[in-house]
Design an enzyme around this catalytic site. Structure first.
Site, PDB file in Angstrom:
ATOM      1  N   SER A 170      -8.099  -0.887   8.758  1.00  0.00           N
ATOM      2  CA  SER A 170      -6.843  -1.701   8.336  1.00  0.00           C
ATOM      3  C   SER A 170      -7.101  -3.115   8.655  1.00  0.00           C
ATOM      4  O   SER A 170      -7.054  -3.564   9.917  1.00  0.00           O
ATOM      5  CB  SER A 170      -5.650  -1.036   8.733  1.00  0.00           C
ATOM      6  OG  SER A 170      -4.542  -1.981   8.552  1.00  0.00           O
ATOM      7  N   ASP A 324      -5.368  -0.706  -2.778  1.00  0.00           N
ATOM      8  CA  ASP A 324      -4.218  -0.598  -3.639  1.00  0.00           C
ATOM      9  C   ASP A 324      -4.553  -0.554  -5.057  1.00  0.00           C
ATOM     10  O   ASP A 324      -3.638  -0.701  -5.824  1.00  0.00           O
ATOM     11  CB  ASP A 324      -3.691  -2.438  -3.327  1.00  0.00           C
ATOM     12  CG  ASP A 324      -3.215  -2.515  -2.053  1.00  0.00           C
ATOM     13  OD1 ASP A 324      -2.548  -1.603  -1.501  1.00  0.00           O
ATOM     14  OD2 ASP A 324      -3.594  -3.744  -1.598  1.00  0.00           O
TER      15      ASP A 324
HETATM   16  C1  S3P Z   1      -3.715  -5.925   3.330  1.00  0.00           C
HETATM   17  C2  S3P Z   1      -4.348  -4.802   3.580  1.00  0.00           C
HETATM   18  C3  S3P Z   1      -4.324  -3.247   3.102  1.00  0.00           C
HETATM   19  C4  S3P Z   1      -3.538  -3.496   1.904  1.00  0.00           C
HETATM   20  C5  S3P Z   1      -2.198  -4.234   2.036  1.00  0.00           C
HETATM   21  C6  S3P Z   1      -2.528  -5.664   2.235  1.00  0.00           C
HETATM   22  C7  S3P Z   1      -3.545  -7.196   3.962  1.00  0.00           C
HETATM   23  O1  S3P Z   1      -3.606  -2.631   3.910  1.00  0.00           O
HETATM   24  O2  S3P Z   1      -3.021  -2.206   1.455  1.00  0.00           O
HETATM   25  O3  S3P Z   1      -1.643  -4.207   0.592  1.00  0.00           O
HETATM   26  O4  S3P Z   1      -3.277  -7.888   3.573  1.00  0.00           O
HETATM   27  O5  S3P Z   1      -4.297  -7.141   5.010  1.00  0.00           O
HETATM   28  P1  S3P Z   1      -4.315  -1.917   5.308  1.00  0.00           P
HETATM   29  O6  S3P Z   1      -5.100  -2.934   5.833  1.00  0.00           O
HETATM   30  O7  S3P Z   1      -3.446  -1.365   6.175  1.00  0.00           O
HETATM   31  O8  S3P Z   1      -4.945  -0.833   4.610  1.00  0.00           O
END
Ligand code: S3P
Length: 438
Positions: A170, A324
């Site tokens: 993440s 996404d």
């Molecule tokens: C994001 C990371 C993703 C993504 C979110 C935006 C970011 O989430 O789904 O829309 O800006 O770092 P995760 O890192 O928790 O998967």
């Protein structure tokens, strides 16, 4: 029935993920930063509103006498990370997971108490994946309703750097911990179990924030230490958002006769699953004018339509680079020749809605042959999807935009629960789509 085509060229709005980070990092600098092409997404407005409560002034500058939100030029004036004001009211993240998690990391290092909350969807999303680690660094966390969920308070300051190995790749959690690490004594290291978007460290490099980047055998690690010198303000131009472009890419790839160019799109390696998957499915996609802008790789993307896409399998290791984009890719899967599967994607159940459940239910109702799995789905592709069904969004912007694309691809339109939520990431989505339909 003749299907529509997508024809022409379009610059979709600035990248949402990068815009959150640019706003927050400009808010850490002492002085005035200037940002061009900031995302007009409601999610980024949530971040900007929270930052304004910390004594950071954010102004949209007029170009040609108008405040054009689509290509807004924004100035951000901050007293610097060591002089932020204590928020007088709740830091309200709205629908934005990136706002609440990244700002939790920033506020963990501030010597006062901040209260966080968000809308109904945010109140269901897991916060412990960030807050447990911040607690280990020395922050005091209080959950106000339910353990692990918003609303919560953070009483920050006196952080101690730590080494973390994340269970999920993440980028949000990684960035939150690095923002805390910039305010902690000693070193903070975050290991990610796989590839994810690296916008944060690209921005660190662009702005001049020191960090170390090391790849272990299985982990991608980043380390930071406390920022002793004030960071200088900067100028930045935000690339177009590949997650927004993805809707048009999928539509154009599946509609014969389409010929579409998406300009200045960010092609960060942690975001390119949509390109890789469509290419594997046989789509005619070309990257033109590949270049670097503000330390991010960008390109113009040409997509030529076809109705001959073939199935592919998306595996666990790939998910973070297109988490996404799975809802809209599922539409291409429903119409391909052969089988299309997504596995190892249980993270999708923890997004703005349970996206695996909604994808499966919506596609099934429209006539697709889809089986939902605990961590994904399998589709047996068909040449035609009847549609004429109800398309649930649960107020999730990516489901609403997928519904609008389904209406171009299916034999009959679906009735979409609502489309106002598109403003969460792409306020002018419906108009832009219409302009490409000629
Ligand atoms: C994001 C990371 C993703 C993504 C979110 C935006 C970011 O989430 O789904 O829309 O800006 O770092 P995760 O890192 O928790 O998967």
């Amino acid at each position: 029935m003749t299907k529509p085509k997508l024809i022409g060229s379009i610059a979709v709005p600035g990248d949402k993920s990068i815009s959150h980070r640019v706003l927050i990092l400009a808010g850490c600098c002492k002085g005035i930063s200037h940002i061009e092409g900031l995302s007009p997404a409601q999610d980024c407005e949530s971040t900007a509103n929270c930052l304004q409560q910390l004594g950071i002034a954010i102004k949209t500058q007029e170009t040609n006498g108008t405040k054009n939100k689509q290509s807004a030029c924004v100035s951000i004036e901050s007293p610097g990370i060591k002089n932020l004001a204590a928020p007088q009211e709740t830091l309200f993240a709205g629908n934005s997971g990136t706002t609440i998690r990244l700002l939790a990391g920033l506020m963990a290092g501030q010597p006062f108490t901040s209260r966080f909350d968000g809308d109904e969807s945010i109140r269901k999303r897991p916060m412990a994946r960030v807050l447990d680690h911040l607690e280990q660094m020395g922050t005091e966390i209080n959950y106000l309703d339910s353990e692990g969920l918003a609303p919560f308070t953070i009483s920050g300051g006196n952080l101690q750097g730590q080494e973390f190995t994340l269970k999920v790749a993440s980028a949000q959690v990684q960035t939150a911990l690095l923002l805390a690490g910039l305010q902690a004594s000693g070193r903070t290291t975050v290991h990610l179990p796989g590839i994810a978007r690296d916008h944060t460290t690209r921005l660190f490099k662009y702005i001049g924030i020191p960090f170390r980047n090391g790849n272990g055998e299985t982990y991608h690690a980043v380390s930071v230490e406390s920022l002793d010198e004030p960071i200088e303000p900067f100028q930045y131009k935000v690339p177009a958002d590949i997650s927004s472009a993805a809707f048009f890419m999928v539509a154009a790839a599946c509609l014969p006769g389409s010929n579409l160019v998406l300009t200045n799109v960010g092609i960060n390696a942690g975001r390119t699953l949509v390109i890789d998957v469509l290419k594997r499915m046989g789509a005619n996609i070309t990257l033109l004018n590949e270049r670097i802008m503000a330390n991010e790789p960008i390109a113009d993307i040409r997509v030529i339509g076809s109705d001959q896409l073939i199935g592919t399998n998306i595996t666990h290791d790939e998910i973070a680079s297109g988490v996404d984009e799975i809802p809209v890719l599922a539409l291409a899967g429903a119409l391909c020749k052969g089988s299309f599967s997504v596995k190892g994607a249980s993270e999708l159940r923890l997004k703005e809605s349970d996206r695996l459940q909604l994808i499966a239910n919506n596609l099934k109702a429209a006539g697709a042959d889809i089986t939902e799995l605990d961590d994904g789905f399998i589709i047996a592709g068909k040449k035609n999807i009847p549609g004429k069904s109800f398309w649930h969004t649960h107020l999730d912007h990516r489901l609403a935009m997928s519904g609008l694309i389904a209406n171009l691809l299916f034999d009959n339109p679906v009735e979409i629960e609502e489309t106002n939520s598109t403003a969460i990431s792409y306020p002018s989505f419906a108009q832009d789509l219409k302009s490409l339909l000629g």
